[in-house]
Design an enzyme around this catalytic site. Structure first.
Site, PDB file in Angstrom:
ATOM      1  N   HIS A 139       6.811 -47.708 -39.553  1.00 26.40           N
ATOM      2  CA  HIS A 139       6.277 -48.549 -40.752  1.00 26.40           C
ATOM      3  C   HIS A 139       6.021 -50.070 -40.435  1.00 26.40           C
ATOM      4  O   HIS A 139       5.852 -50.948 -41.444  1.00 26.40           O
ATOM      5  CB  HIS A 139       6.986 -48.394 -42.106  1.00 26.40           C
ATOM      6  CG  HIS A 139       6.897 -46.969 -42.794  1.00 26.40           C
ATOM      7  ND1 HIS A 139       7.156 -47.152 -44.119  1.00 26.40           N
ATOM      8  CD2 HIS A 139       6.584 -45.997 -42.138  1.00 26.40           C
ATOM      9  CE1 HIS A 139       6.738 -45.704 -44.336  1.00 26.40           C
ATOM     10  NE2 HIS A 139       6.480 -45.019 -43.282  1.00 26.40           N
ATOM     11  N   HIS A 155       0.624 -35.958 -42.106  1.00 28.10           N
ATOM     12  CA  HIS A 155      -0.274 -36.638 -42.852  1.00 28.10           C
ATOM     13  C   HIS A 155      -0.981 -37.678 -42.094  1.00 28.10           C
ATOM     14  O   HIS A 155      -0.693 -38.261 -41.096  1.00 28.10           O
ATOM     15  CB  HIS A 155       0.776 -37.334 -44.124  1.00 28.10           C
ATOM     16  CG  HIS A 155       1.588 -38.384 -43.568  1.00 28.10           C
ATOM     17  ND1 HIS A 155       1.376 -39.694 -43.498  1.00 28.10           N
ATOM     18  CD2 HIS A 155       2.814 -38.444 -43.175  1.00 28.10           C
ATOM     19  CE1 HIS A 155       2.525 -40.189 -43.276  1.00 28.10           C
ATOM     20  NE2 HIS A 155       3.470 -39.361 -43.028  1.00 28.10           N
ATOM     21  N   ASP A 207       3.679 -43.138 -37.630  1.00 27.29           N
ATOM     22  CA  ASP A 207       4.113 -42.337 -38.982  1.00 27.29           C
ATOM     23  C   ASP A 207       2.891 -42.085 -39.576  1.00 27.29           C
ATOM     24  O   ASP A 207       2.447 -43.101 -40.304  1.00 27.29           O
ATOM     25  CB  ASP A 207       5.140 -42.899 -39.783  1.00 27.29           C
ATOM     26  CG  ASP A 207       5.474 -42.387 -40.933  1.00 27.29           C
ATOM     27  OD1 ASP A 207       4.992 -41.194 -41.180  1.00 27.29           O
ATOM     28  OD2 ASP A 207       6.225 -42.927 -41.761  1.00 27.29           O
ATOM     29  N   GLU A 237       0.309 -39.548 -48.207  1.00 26.05           N
ATOM     30  CA  GLU A 237       1.725 -38.977 -48.112  1.00 26.05           C
ATOM     31  C   GLU A 237       2.605 -40.200 -48.618  1.00 26.05           C
ATOM     32  O   GLU A 237       3.595 -40.079 -49.184  1.00 26.05           O
ATOM     33  CB  GLU A 237       1.936 -38.495 -47.017  1.00 26.05           C
ATOM     34  CG  GLU A 237       3.476 -38.152 -46.687  1.00 26.05           C
ATOM     35  CD  GLU A 237       4.626 -38.945 -46.224  1.00 26.05           C
ATOM     36  OE1 GLU A 237       5.681 -38.302 -46.063  1.00 26.05           O
ATOM     37  OE2 GLU A 237       4.311 -40.222 -45.929  1.00 26.05           O
TER      38      GLU A 237
HETATM   39 CO    CO Z   1       5.524 -39.963 -42.487  1.00 27.37          CO
END
Ligand code: CO
Length: 347
Positions: A318, A64, A177, A207
């Site tokens: 994150h 993603h 990510d 995503e």
């Molecule tokens: Co991810």
């Protein structure tokens, strides 16, 4: 371009969910030399294709392109920007961050401000400052000036983090990510010379808000096998108990057995584990982590698609400052290349 250079550019690029343009443009440029077709679908997924044998199975690789971030929801009279979170962000890491507000007039640097601790009550100071009590200060004197600077409701905000190398093989940055998955996908396509199977390399959108892009991308691609390239939670730091987050940085790519959205198909699991063993690639198995990846949607597309996940263990995922080991990234690419080469033996 070297893997680490692509990773750096992708990590620094903006791609807050719903505004993946910058990341997508890079992916388009990087994938183009290694594929036969490049197109963008109606909602913004990047779908590229490398032709194999006519009757061979079709593999969908997916990573993603979006990242967690913020979105401006209100400009106060005094020119402070109130925001909503996009994707899973822990309120505890939002305080006093340098951020970039992406306006139509260009990027604006700002800082997430709050009521100062000096005037907070004892009880207040013990609590986490909630995101809706924070605001972004871009130095505007009032609402009019903020608007003149280009700020509008709906502008997305990313963390202002520049990619850096730490120590020998460790890197630091934002949006690993899933820009690490994006960089892995580019490198995988580069290293795939001639393969039997047909390979779609897909950069997905949205995503982080519910695996949305992958849902429609998988429908279009109609693959026989799905392999998602991701990052996962590394639990190798103080305060994490054994078994809570088993993946460790530096111990090789992670093969997901099951997560909240997917039970990896046994055949795909075997394909991945056999490929790792045959190529002496150290790997880790993971299960029990909350959350899901694009693989959850790919697996349930049309009549069902056997799917699995290869991911890189990542600390402080994150957050504005994540850390991972390039050694794991390299091994994850090797594993992806080896597995794609073996798909026709399993499917
Ligand atoms: Co991810």
């Amino acid at each position: 371009m070297k893997l680490v250079e692509a990773l750096e550019k992708l990590s620094n690029a903006n791609g807050v969910t719903g505004r993946e343009d910058e990341a997508r443009d890079l992916m388009k440029e990087y994938l183009k030399p290694y594929v036969d077709e490049v197109r963008e679908d109606k909602l913004g997924n990047l779908i590229t294709f490398k032709k194999g044998n006519k009757d061979a199975p079709t593999v969908m690789l997916a990573a993603h392109m979006d990242e967690v971030g913020l979105m401006i929801k209100n400009i106060t009279k005094k020119g402070f920007l109130q925001f909503a979170k996009i994707g899973g962000i822990d309120d505890r890491i939002l305080l006093a961050q340098k951020v970039v507000v992406h306006t139509d007039k260009g990027p604006l640097v700002g800082v997430t401000g709050s009521r100062p601790p000096h005037i907070q009550s004892e009880a207040e100071r013990k609590k986490v400052m909630e995101a809706d009590k924070l605001f972004i200060d871009v130095g505007a004197r009032d609402k009019k000036e903020a608007e003149k600077m280009g700020v509008q409701v709906g502008d997305v905000v990313s963390f202002d983090t520049k990619f850096a190398r730490l120590g020998n093989s460790v890197v630091f940055g934002k949006a690993f990510d899933d820009r690490v998955g994006c960089a892995m996908m580019v490198e995988t396509m580069k290293r795939l010379q001639k393969v039997d199977c047909n390979v779609y390399a897909v950069g997905t959108i949205q995503e982080e808000v519910g695996l949305r892009g992958a849902t429609i991308a998988a429908f279009q691609v109609a693959p026989d096998v799905g392999i998602v390239l991701e990052s996962t939670v590394a639990g190798d730091m103080p305060g994490v108990k054994e078994g809570e987050a088993p993946a460790k940085m530096g111990e090789g790519p992670v093969i997901t057995v099951a997560d909240a959205g997917l039970i990896a198909h046994p055949k795909v699991l075997r394909l991945l584990m056999d490929s790792a063993k045959a190529n002496k690639i150290a790997y880790q198995l993971e299960t029990g982590i909350r959350g899901a990846t694009d693989a959850a949607r790919i697996a349930l597309s049309r009549e069902g698609v056997p799917s699995g996940i290869i991911s890189v263990p990542c600390r402080y995922i994150h957050s504005p400052a994540a850390i991972m080991d390039l050694d794991d990234v390299e091994k994850a690419v090797k594993l992806a290349v080896a597995a794609i080469g073996k798909v026709t033996e399993y499917f």
